[in-house]
Design a protein around this motif. Structure first.
Motif, PDB file in Angstrom:
ATOM      1  N   ILE A  17      -1.780  -0.350  -9.752  1.00 31.87           N
ATOM      2  CA  ILE A  17      -1.379   1.051  -9.804  1.00 31.87           C
ATOM      3  C   ILE A  17      -2.399   1.859 -10.583  1.00 31.87           C
ATOM      4  N   ASN A  18      -2.335   3.161 -10.395  1.00 31.20           N
ATOM      5  CA  ASN A  18      -3.076   4.111 -11.207  1.00 31.20           C
ATOM      6  C   ASN A  18      -2.070   4.784 -12.126  1.00 31.20           C
ATOM      7  N   TYR A  19      -2.314   4.731 -13.432  1.00 30.55           N
ATOM      8  CA  TYR A  19      -1.319   5.237 -14.371  1.00 30.55           C
ATOM      9  C   TYR A  19      -1.066   6.729 -14.206  1.00 30.55           C
ATOM     10  N   GLU A  20      -2.115   7.477 -13.938  1.00 30.16           N
ATOM     11  CA  GLU A  20      -1.933   8.924 -13.796  1.00 30.16           C
ATOM     12  C   GLU A  20      -1.054   9.253 -12.592  1.00 30.16           C
ATOM     13  N   ASP A  21      -1.114   8.411 -11.556  1.00 33.54           N
ATOM     14  CA  ASP A  21      -0.280   8.638 -10.370  1.00 33.54           C
ATOM     15  C   ASP A  21       1.208   8.482 -10.671  1.00 33.54           C
ATOM     16  N   GLN A  22       1.537   7.748 -11.736  1.00 35.06           N
ATOM     17  CA  GLN A  22       2.949   7.546 -12.081  1.00 35.06           C
ATOM     18  C   GLN A  22       3.557   8.790 -12.733  1.00 35.06           C
ATOM     19  N   LEU A  23       2.687   9.681 -13.221  1.00 34.88           N
ATOM     20  CA  LEU A  23       3.148  10.905 -13.882  1.00 34.88           C
ATOM     21  C   LEU A  23       3.142  12.033 -12.854  1.00 34.88           C
ATOM     22  N   GLN A  24       4.173  12.055 -12.036  1.00 33.27           N
ATOM     23  CA  GLN A  24       4.217  12.964 -10.905  1.00 33.27           C
ATOM     24  C   GLN A  24       4.458  14.397 -11.361  1.00 33.27           C
ATOM     25  N   ALA A  25       3.709  15.324 -10.776  1.00 34.21           N
ATOM     26  CA  ALA A  25       3.856  16.742 -11.108  1.00 34.21           C
ATOM     27  C   ALA A  25       5.289  17.204 -10.874  1.00 34.21           C
ATOM     28  N   PHE A  28       9.395  15.657 -16.139  1.00 31.17           N
ATOM     29  CA  PHE A  28       9.323  15.846 -17.588  1.00 31.17           C
ATOM     30  C   PHE A  28       8.151  15.065 -18.172  1.00 31.17           C
ATOM     31  N   GLU A  29       7.951  13.834 -17.715  1.00 30.62           N
ATOM     32  CA  GLU A  29       6.874  13.014 -18.262  1.00 30.62           C
ATOM     33  C   GLU A  29       5.499  13.602 -17.959  1.00 30.62           C
ATOM     34  N   HIS A  30       5.342  14.193 -16.775  1.00 29.68           N
ATOM     35  CA  HIS A  30       4.071  14.840 -16.456  1.00 29.68           C
ATOM     36  C   HIS A  30       3.840  16.046 -17.357  1.00 29.68           C
ATOM     37  N   ALA A  31       4.894  16.805 -17.617  1.00 29.84           N
ATOM     38  CA  ALA A  31       4.772  17.998 -18.454  1.00 29.84           C
ATOM     39  C   ALA A  31       4.356  17.647 -19.872  1.00 29.84           C
ATOM     40  N   ILE A  32       5.007  16.639 -20.474  1.00 31.84           N
ATOM     41  CA  ILE A  32       4.649  16.313 -21.856  1.00 31.84           C
ATOM     42  C   ILE A  32       3.248  15.707 -21.911  1.00 31.84           C
ATOM     43  N   HIS A  33       2.868  14.950 -20.887  1.00 37.12           N
ATOM     44  CA  HIS A  33       1.510  14.399 -20.845  1.00 37.12           C
ATOM     45  C   HIS A  33       0.487  15.529 -20.785  1.00 37.12           C
ATOM     46  N   TYR A  34       0.688  16.472 -19.884  1.00 45.33           N
ATOM     47  CA  TYR A  34      -0.292  17.545 -19.705  1.00 45.33           C
ATOM     48  C   TYR A  34      -0.356  18.456 -20.933  1.00 45.33           C
ATOM     49  N   LEU A  35       0.798  18.850 -21.458  1.00 50.13           N
ATOM     50  CA  LEU A  35       0.812  19.779 -22.587  1.00 50.13           C
ATOM     51  C   LEU A  35       0.189  19.161 -23.832  1.00 50.13           C
ATOM     52  N   ILE A  36       0.553  17.920 -24.126  1.00 48.57           N
ATOM     53  CA  ILE A  36       0.017  17.268 -25.326  1.00 48.57           C
ATOM     54  C   ILE A  36      -1.469  16.950 -25.151  1.00 48.57           C
ATOM     55  N   GLU A  37      -1.857  16.590 -23.939  1.00 39.84           N
ATOM     56  CA  GLU A  37      -3.244  16.194 -23.694  1.00 39.84           C
ATOM     57  C   GLU A  37      -4.193  17.389 -23.619  1.00 39.84           C
ATOM     58  N   HIS A  38      -3.716  18.514 -23.069  1.00 38.54           N
ATOM     59  CA  HIS A  38      -4.638  19.599 -22.740  1.00 38.54           C
ATOM     60  C   HIS A  38      -4.360  20.943 -23.419  1.00 38.54           C
ATOM     61  N   LYS A  39      -3.148  21.169 -23.879  1.00 34.71           N
ATOM     62  CA  LYS A  39      -2.819  22.517 -24.338  1.00 34.71           C
ATOM     63  C   LYS A  39      -2.542  22.633 -25.833  1.00 34.71           C
ATOM     64  N   LEU A  40      -2.159  21.569 -26.497  1.00 36.31           N
ATOM     65  CA  LEU A  40      -1.729  21.660 -27.883  1.00 36.31           C
ATOM     66  C   LEU A  40      -2.800  21.152 -28.836  1.00 36.31           C
ATOM     67  N   ASP A  41      -2.859  21.773 -30.000  1.00 35.42           N
ATOM     68  CA  ASP A  41      -3.829  21.413 -31.036  1.00 35.42           C
ATOM     69  C   ASP A  41      -3.241  20.302 -31.904  1.00 35.42           C
ATOM     70  N   LEU A 133      12.984  21.796 -16.834  1.00 31.00           N
ATOM     71  CA  LEU A 133      12.751  20.348 -16.795  1.00 31.00           C
ATOM     72  C   LEU A 133      13.667  19.562 -17.714  1.00 31.00           C
ATOM     73  N   LEU A 134      14.591  20.228 -18.406  1.00 30.89           N
ATOM     74  CA  LEU A 134      15.454  19.511 -19.337  1.00 30.89           C
ATOM     75  C   LEU A 134      16.852  19.276 -18.794  1.00 30.89           C
ATOM     76  N   GLY A 135      17.122  19.731 -17.593  1.00 31.04           N
ATOM     77  CA  GLY A 135      18.477  19.595 -17.065  1.00 31.04           C
ATOM     78  C   GLY A 135      18.926  18.173 -16.893  1.00 31.04           C
ATOM     79  N   ASN A 136      18.000  17.258 -16.606  1.00 28.51           N
ATOM     80  CA  ASN A 136      18.370  15.858 -16.378  1.00 28.51           C
ATOM     81  C   ASN A 136      17.992  14.948 -17.537  1.00 28.51           C
ATOM     82  N   GLU A 137      17.553  15.539 -18.646  1.00 28.65           N
ATOM     83  CA  GLU A 137      17.189  14.738 -19.801  1.00 28.65           C
ATOM     84  C   GLU A 137      18.324  14.725 -20.812  1.00 28.65           C
ATOM     85  N   LEU A 138      18.197  13.887 -21.827  1.00 28.82           N
ATOM     86  CA  LEU A 138      19.288  13.693 -22.777  1.00 28.82           C
ATOM     87  C   LEU A 138      19.089  14.436 -24.087  1.00 28.82           C
TER      88      LEU A 138
END
Length: 248
Positions: A17-25, A28-41, A133-138
């Motif tokens: 597998i390709n790990y990035e492919d598992q984080l589908q756009a 929630f997991e894709h959002a936290i990956h992208y925001l933490i990786e690219h947008k936050l200091d 993206l939080l409607g189905n999270e706990l």
């Protein structure tokens, strides 16, 4: 009796597998990956590391933040179980880039940087909440999920928006405190997983039995023009629907 292809869920398989492919756009997991990786200091975390010239490379705070926040979204608040998830769960593997931080590393990160983590998680969850993206999270306080209706939740006065922000802050602090409490109890990953599994099974059984009993003991309610009135499982005399009751 019809014949079906056997489905054995308790088996191990080697899959390329390709790990990035598992984080589908759109997840929630894709959002936290992208925001933490690219947008936050994340530079606020750097001063405590003293390995610029000597010492072993440390786990990137971005990796730790991703797996911890994703774990919280699944109700996991044990450093041992988070380590176990990084060993076995494909989404955790994708978020950690197939690294497995030791549970003591995760616990030390939480206990030593709670204020910084709270601030960063707040930023991530505010964006995720706005995107629905939080409607189905706990992420919940007192068992009440946040609405995933972004248009409704993000309209209103400045005071109302501040109240939503305050609720997110309470949710984050709740999970961080719970995480440290469970780590201090020294339970094993197996114990934490088994307890959480049994709790979720009990919750599902209770919800199923509640709905099944309601459908067997109640009749559809008729309103004006012979249109069916939506029912409320807890109080069927009320025409107001409260879907959150299904989670109680």
């Amino acid at each position: 009796m019809p014949k079906f292809i056997p489905a054995n869920y308790n088996q191990t398989s080697m899959v390329v597998i390709n790990y990035e492919d598992q984080l589908q756009a759109g997840t929630f997991e894709h959002a936290i990956h992208y925001l933490i990786e690219h947008k936050l200091d994340l530079s606020v975390f750097y001063p405590k590391y003293k390995n610029d010239e000597n010492g072993r490379p440390a786990y990137d705070p971005a990796v730790l933040l991703k797996i911890i926040l994703f774990a919280y979204s699944k109700g996991i608040t044990s450093s041992r179980e988070i380590q176990w998830c990084c060993e076995t769960n494909i989404i955790f593997k994708a978020l950690s880039c197939d690294s497995v931080p030791h549970f003591t590393t995760i616990a030390a990160f939480i206990s030593g940087r709670q204020r910084e983590i709270e601030h960063l998680f707040e930023q991530v969850l505010l964006v995720c909440h706005q995107q629905g993206l939080l409607g189905n999270e706990l992420f919940a306080i007192d068992g009440c999920k946040m609405s995933s209706n972004a248009a409704k939740e993000w309209s209103g006065t400045f005071k109302e928006l501040e109240q939503k922000r305050a609720k997110i802050k309470r949710q984050i602090r709740h999970y961080l405190n719970k995480h440290q409490t469970e780590d201090n109890e020294e339970s094993t990953a197996d114990d934490a997983q088994q307890q959480r599994h049994e709790q979720m099974i009990a919750t599902l059984n209770k919800a199923h039995d509640k709905i099944d009993k309601f459908l067997k003991t109640n009749e559809p309610r008729q309103g004006r023009r012979n249109n069916e009135v939506k029912s409320n499982i807890t109080d069927n005399q009320s025409a107001k629907v409260n879907l959150l009751l299904l989670q109680n």
